[in-house]
Design an enzyme around this catalytic site. Structure first.
Site, PDB file in Angstrom:
ATOM      1  N   THR A  64       0.845  -1.190   0.000  1.00 47.51           N
ATOM      2  CA  THR A  64       0.000   0.000   0.000  1.00 47.51           C
ATOM      3  C   THR A  64       0.882   1.242   0.000  1.00 47.51           C
ATOM      4  OG1 THR A  64      -1.927   0.997   1.051  1.00 47.51           O
ATOM      5  CG2 THR A  64      -0.370  -0.070   2.537  1.00 47.51           C
ATOM      6  N   LYS A  68       3.215   1.084  -4.003  1.00 48.71           N
ATOM      7  CA  LYS A  68       2.604   0.358  -5.126  1.00 48.71           C
ATOM      8  C   LYS A  68       3.414   0.473  -6.422  1.00 48.71           C
ATOM      9  CE  LYS A  68      -2.036   0.607  -3.262  1.00 48.71           C
ATOM     10  NZ  LYS A  68      -3.410   1.053  -3.423  1.00 48.71           N
ATOM     11  N   ASN A  89      -0.663  -3.861  -6.068  1.00 42.04           N
ATOM     12  CA  ASN A  89      -1.004  -3.956  -4.634  1.00 42.04           C
ATOM     13  C   ASN A  89      -0.911  -5.384  -4.126  1.00 42.04           C
ATOM     14  OD1 ASN A  89      -3.329  -5.165  -5.620  1.00 42.04           O
ATOM     15  ND2 ASN A  89      -4.694  -4.066  -4.241  1.00 42.04           N
ATOM     16  N   GLY A 130      -8.525  13.336  -8.426  1.00 43.53           N
ATOM     17  CA  GLY A 130      -7.203  12.829  -8.065  1.00 43.53           C
ATOM     18  C   GLY A 130      -6.576  12.033  -9.188  1.00 43.53           C
ATOM     19  N   ALA A 131      -5.257  12.077  -9.262  1.00 44.17           N
ATOM     20  CA  ALA A 131      -4.535  11.382 -10.338  1.00 44.17           C
ATOM     21  C   ALA A 131      -3.308  10.661  -9.793  1.00 44.17           C
ATOM     22  CB  ALA A 131      -4.133  12.393 -11.416  1.00 44.17           C
ATOM     23  N   GLY A 132      -3.450  10.082  -8.599  1.00 39.38           N
ATOM     24  CA  GLY A 132      -2.346   9.341  -7.987  1.00 39.38           C
ATOM     25  C   GLY A 132      -2.471   7.848  -8.272  1.00 39.38           C
ATOM     26  N   ALA A 134      -4.074   5.422  -6.756  1.00 38.49           N
ATOM     27  CA  ALA A 134      -5.407   4.810  -6.693  1.00 38.49           C
ATOM     28  C   ALA A 134      -6.158   5.046  -8.007  1.00 38.49           C
ATOM     29  CB  ALA A 134      -6.191   5.364  -5.516  1.00 38.49           C
ATOM     30  N   LEU A 218     -12.830   6.802  -1.930  1.00 38.96           N
ATOM     31  CA  LEU A 218     -12.006   5.600  -1.784  1.00 38.96           C
ATOM     32  C   LEU A 218     -11.436   5.508  -0.370  1.00 38.96           C
ATOM     33  CD1 LEU A 218     -12.273   5.798  -4.895  1.00 38.96           C
ATOM     34  CD2 LEU A 218      -9.941   4.918  -5.052  1.00 38.96           C
TER      35      LEU A 218
END
Ligand code: NDP
Length: 276
Positions: A64, A68, A89, A130-132, A134, A218
């Site tokens: 995590t 990742k 993951n 978000g653009a990470g 996840a 999330l």
């Protein structure tokens, strides 16, 4: 060496991880003999920690934040979905001693949305905040459900554009800054930022959510997140957090390791009751 098969989750921080509890519930339910622990591993000690874990007889790992992408680089082979997402993951020891990298986050999200909460994804207008890592993991599995389109909004817009370009062959996807979507409407808004972890919210216009639309964070916690509250305050039919996704992605990892699929509904109910 212990006769019980060893599994673990690596991450930093990791103290509050629910994964050991979830996997021990899966093991009990499916009568599998295994142990699963959480280990605090920072990025700079990842390679050493993974090597030691498998040298000592470990069978599988979850990775995590913030590991990742490193796990993706470390794997000897990758599933198609992990290849695409550039994030892993789940690492699984193979019979020939190599490590397979997979990413079960997106399947976990889609299962929670569509099976547990009956939220329709086909033809829906989806906004991802978000653009990470996840976001990377969820786009391909969402695309498989044929949404009308996906828009990624991110504080650092360049990251959203990169992501959108990487996935453009899968369907209608675009990227923008938060102030560019203020006149748009979405049927489903997914919060894949880490803002909730500090009680913050991305800058969201009041009119973003369509009538009967749904919100999904999330992130999860004992209390409703700031984004779950935002959804409720803006008329969401359902405004959910990521506890169900966590259990579903864990079930998929368990299946990869043990070839046995746990039932998730009772475990989600149990974990929900424990936070009330
Ligand atoms: P990353 O660190 O890779 O990405 C974080 C993203 O959040 C970036 O796009 C960042 O924007 C954005 N961000 C952070 N703070 C803010 C803020 N205050 N306002 C607006 N945007 C912000 O994290 P991950 O992608 O790995 O994780 C994101 C979330 O998803 C976490 O809450 C994590 O717990 C959750 N998650 C839940 C899972 C589950 O099973 N339920 C599985 C995986 C993740 P920028 O690029 O501009 O910095």
């Amino acid at each position: 060496m212990s006769k019980i098969d060893q599994y673990a989750v690596f991450g930093h921080p990791i103290k509050h991880s629910k994964s050991p509890r979830i996997h021990s519930l899966f093991a009990e339910q499916t009568q599998q003999q295994l142990s699963y622990c959480a280990q605090d591993v920072a990025a700079d000690s990842f390679t050493t920690a993974v090597t030691e874990f498998f040298q000592q007889g470990g069978k599988g790992l979850n990775c995590t934040v913030p590991l990742k992408e490193l796990a993706w680089q470390h794997a000897d082979s990758l599933s198609d979905r992990a290849q695409f997402s550039k994030a892993v993951n789940t690492l699984a020891l193979q019979a020939d001693g190599t490590l397979l990298g997979d990413n079960t986050d997106g399947l976990g999200l889609v299962a929670d949305l569509s099976i547990n909460h009956s939220i329709t994804l086909s033809d829906s207008r989806i906004l991802i905040l978000g653009a990470g890592g996840a976001s990377r993991g969820i786009i391909a599995p969402l695309m498989e459900k044929s949404p009308a389109h996906i828009v990624i909004a991110n504080r650092t817009v360049e990251k959203a554009i990169t992501l959108s370009n990487e996935f453009s062959q899968l369907g209608d996807i675009s990227a923008c800054a938060y102030d560019e979507i203020k006149n748009s409407e979405f049927d489903l808004i997914l919060n894949a930022t880490s803002a909730s972890l500090t009680g913050e919210l991305p800058p969201l216009a009041d009119s973003l959510l369509a009538k009967n639309g749904n919100c999904y964070d999330l992130a999860y916690g004992n209390e409703p997140t700031a984004f779950v509250k935002w959804g409720l305050a803006h008329g969401a039919e359902k405004s959910l957090d990521g506890l169900g996704m966590l259990v579903e992605q864990a079930a998929e990892a368990f299946f990869i390791w043990r070839a046995v699929r746990p039932e998730t509904a009772d475990i989600i109910t149990l974990l929900n009751s424990e936070r009330n």
